[in-house]
Scaffold this active site. Structure first.
Site, PDB file in Angstrom:
ATOM      1  N   ARG A  22      -7.195 -42.356 -87.827  1.00  0.00           N
ATOM      2  CA  ARG A  22      -7.914 -42.541 -89.087  1.00  0.00           C
ATOM      3  C   ARG A  22      -8.760 -43.822 -89.022  1.00  0.00           C
ATOM      4  NH1 ARG A  22      -3.700 -42.125 -92.953  1.00  0.00           N
ATOM      5  NH2 ARG A  22      -3.585 -39.971 -92.243  1.00  0.00           N
ATOM      6  N   SER A  39       6.556 -34.408 -84.875  1.00  0.00           N
ATOM      7  CA  SER A  39       6.177 -34.620 -86.269  1.00  0.00           C
ATOM      8  C   SER A  39       6.805 -33.647 -87.267  1.00  0.00           C
ATOM      9  CB  SER A  39       4.650 -34.527 -86.380  1.00  0.00           C
ATOM     10  OG  SER A  39       4.227 -35.051 -87.620  1.00  0.00           O
ATOM     11  N   CYS A  43      14.672 -35.896 -91.649  1.00  0.00           N
ATOM     12  CA  CYS A  43      15.590 -36.152 -92.768  1.00  0.00           C
ATOM     13  C   CYS A  43      15.815 -34.894 -93.595  1.00  0.00           C
ATOM     14  CB  CYS A  43      15.043 -37.236 -93.687  1.00  0.00           C
ATOM     15  SG  CYS A  43      14.772 -38.799 -92.856  1.00  0.00           S
ATOM     16  N   ALA A 275       6.408 -51.285 -80.445  1.00  0.00           N
ATOM     17  CA  ALA A 275       7.509 -50.334 -80.643  1.00  0.00           C
ATOM     18  C   ALA A 275       7.709 -50.079 -82.123  1.00  0.00           C
ATOM     19  CB  ALA A 275       8.793 -50.853 -80.008  1.00  0.00           C
ATOM     20  N   LYS A 428      18.129 -53.370-123.139  1.00  0.00           N
ATOM     21  CA  LYS A 428      18.508 -54.229-122.012  1.00  0.00           C
ATOM     22  C   LYS A 428      19.062 -53.300-120.949  1.00  0.00           C
ATOM     23  CE  LYS A 428      20.042 -58.474-124.322  1.00  0.00           C
ATOM     24  NZ  LYS A 428      20.468 -57.927-125.623  1.00  0.00           N
TER      25      LYS A 428
END
Lengths: 447, 447
Positions: A22, A39, A43, A275, A428
């Site tokens: 990009r 890619s 997760c 890295a 609060k």
């Protein structure tokens, strides 16, 4: 034209490639990935097993083909086996063709990630799996379908083990959880962890603590306590080790555990070698102490830093990590940031505990949320924070994270102007109250 | 012993009394409240009508009796009708006994709040109500039950009107919403407001825009457009005016709209006279500009500041407000902070818009969230922010609020280390992306 080689094409590597392209439409980029895929959202892998990710392909963010369209070369099944920083070359093994070649670089970006650990008794056991890649996911799904799996054993009660257990339950599979430790989920304070066992029981998970699998024979696993359990499928989630063996002899400095040491520019000790990702050691943001955090936020941030560095903008730095993290476990959300409990011992601190409803207490669906902050005695710095509850935990940990990154102390928490309306908070908030309590404790300490 | 008089016993007044008592066990505190009740959750009133607050008494935080136990005197149905700051006295009208007396103070805390507005056509209409106090709630509930109300008219589409409409729908009452303006909920950008009409329609609310009630006769209301609608119950939610008439002649400075001007210690221009709550003018936190914000967070914070001031700790200051706010409207959450749209005209700025899923995009239940930030051209300051979506809006506005209060710019948003796991965020969260976009825009502006 400068040539960039990226070792590893999953989160850190692929993101760095995309960022770099990009910023710089010209630079020559090649990714070597030892596995089949690049890619993907690793997760998200457990959530496809559980059904919350409906389609497997939704997990795929980019492919070699989509990278080719952006003029990024991706070589899968290509393992980088050695690095020579002085000559700026890497040795690459083309696994499918069993040949080895050297490739030259101007900039090298190491994103090798980690290897999932496996206990000795599970080596060569056909129904034993880990879940660390899309390949693993496909293997597990195939096994479940082919063998019509209705029972499974999960090994380990860290975040991977717990996410696996939950998602197998969601899939309707009966789960036995085998954990070598006496406690579930070590990253959480033991006095705040009671709900794990309650939740596991209520979901019908059979929990075996303080034991491990010592042998598997057919579909039966034998535990170190002598018990035998049905084990037609075993999934191990006992952590990762950095995949950095290939750096032996390169002169690139690793820490004692094998993580690659990086500076605030993402640079290793060798010029032109950067890295990123799960295999790096960086520093805490809030205290001067090294840390390795195998989480995606840091990988994405470091990808941005490195791609800016290589493109000539050295003003963008990696400011270190708080290790802000969260896991969902059935109805519960568990989030922490900052130092680990053992690390806290080096920092004089006091503890603020506060429990409060997540929204106005008079709302029928309000639920308690528990915040704990470990506060530096001298400066009020929040060294570690923990948030546990069944709703609104992610909000509180992210506020804490934003607050701490800008230098906010525990006392300053009193001054966060929360958006109040009965469905969202008290006037609060729970964090304001932690702030007010910290002010009181601080006053007493310095009286 | 110092004597404190507090005018008004709802949010600001009651909280200041409680705070002050906590800090100073000796000081003499008297609250004069013109109404029947003190210290109730008035933001929760609509939610009792809708059923989310199960029991009316859950809304009562303290009573004259519970304050008496803490040695705070509460006089209800006592209206302060004049203030003489030079002689440090107030004139009090005992409404029930129709007598007037003077009371002396060392410190005076003004917390008169606001009066709900009513349009002329609704004066003396027996079935017309406002919902600003527990008394109003009791009247409305009694009316609904006695008249067996199944249809109602809500006047106004600000936050009170919208919350009323929603809660009446939840109670199973058919609602007609009459709004003088052509747009629903003015505080939100008109190009982001489409969902209001869609949501109102899908919930069966009959919306009459650009018109108002001009006459009520029996159970029928006539609108300015000539239409006649059934109106066996009418609830007006068209804002408040500060209840500060009684300060005329006191020398206490009010702004043009009648709000009491306060400084960073909560002090008015008269020594010993403080003010808190919906009737005060204070300053924005992030820009040097006066503002009045009738929200509970500020009242609670100011209560803390004033009670510390009176107790001799002048180090605690009121640092101004961002006006961080949120409303729920059926499935939607709408949050803003900072300057209003008209105020923005005075500040050179650019706009960053970003839409992204609230969690990992591959999760089946992920939903879009829209963040807009108005960013100062020179310094990158976030002047105003808007967040709209159906989940996770409260989290993002609170992170923004915490971030801005500590001086974080739009560009710094890129660096907020969010807790990432697929059920909670993307690795680059929606706010991170706003930060990255702001960085790009800023670069272009200053090229």
């Amino acid at each position: 034209m400068a040539k960039v080689i990226i070792v590893g094409g999953v989160a850190g590597g692929a993101t760095t490639a995309a960022q770099l392209r990009r910023i710089d439409p010209e630079i020559d980029i090649t990714i070597y990935e030892k596995g089949r895929d690049i890619s993907y959202g690793n997760c998200g892998l457990p959530y496809h097993i559980g059904g919350e990710v409906a389609e497997r392909d939704q997990l795929v963010a980019a492919t070699p083909e989509s990278f080719a369209e952006r003029d990024v070369t991706v070589e899968i099944f290509h393992e980088v086996t050695a690095v020579d920083p002085d000559n700026r070359t890497v040795q690459v093994k083309d696994i499918r063709n069993d040949r080895t070649f050297d490739a030259a670089y101007d900039y090298l970006i190491l994103s090798p990630g980690g290897s999932p650990r496996l206990i000795p008794a599970l080596l060569d056991v056909p129904q034993a799996f880990v879940l660390h890649s899309l390949e693993h996911l496909d293997e597990i799904k195939a096994h479940i379908e082919e063998k019509n799996i209705t029972r499974a054993v999960v090994v380990g009660a860290g975040y991977i083990g717990l996410e696996m257990a939950e998602n197998l339950v969601h899939r309707g599979i009966e789960v036995t959880l085998v954990h070598r430790d006496t406690e579930i989920y070590r990253p959480l304070e033991s006095d705040m962890s009671d709900f794990f066992m309650e939740e596991l029981k209520s979901r019908g998970v059979d929990v075996k603590l303080d034991t491990e699998i010592v042998e598997v024979s057919g579909d039966t696993a034998t535990l170190s306590n002598g018990e035998k359990i049905e084990a037609p499928m075993i999934i191990a989630g006992i952590g990762i080790t950095p995949r950095t063996d290939f750096l032996e002899g390169s002169g690139i400095i690793l820490n004692d555990e094998g993580y690659i040491c990086t500076d605030k520019h993402g640079c290793t000790n060798k010029e032109g070698v950067y890295a990123v990702g799960d295999a790096i050691e960086t520093n805490y943001h809030h205290v001067d102490r090294p840390v390795h955090v195998a989480l995606a936020w840091g990988a994405h941030r470091m990808a941005y830093v490195i791609s800016n560095q290589i493109s000539g903008d050295s003003s963008v730095c990696f400011e270190g990590l708080l290790g802000t993290n969260i896991i969902r476990f059935f109805d519960y959300d568990i989030a922490t940031l900052g130092l680990t409990e053992p690390e806290l011992a080096d920092y004089p601190h006091f503890v603020v505990d506060h429990r409060q409803k997540n929204k106005a207490g008079y709302m029928s669906d309000s639920v308690p949320i528990h915040v704990r902050a470990y506060v530096g005695k001298d400066d009020g710095k929040i060294l570690r924070a923990v948030v546990v509850g069944t709703e609104g935990v992610d909000k509180r940990i992210d506020i804490l994270s934003a607050h701490i990154r800008l230098g906010g102390t525990a006392m300053d928490l009193a001054n966060i102007e929360v958006a109040y309306s009965p469905p969202y908070s008290s006037p609060k908030s729970v964090l304001n109250m932690v702030g007010y309590k910290a002010i009181e404790k601080m006053k007493k300490i310095h009286e």
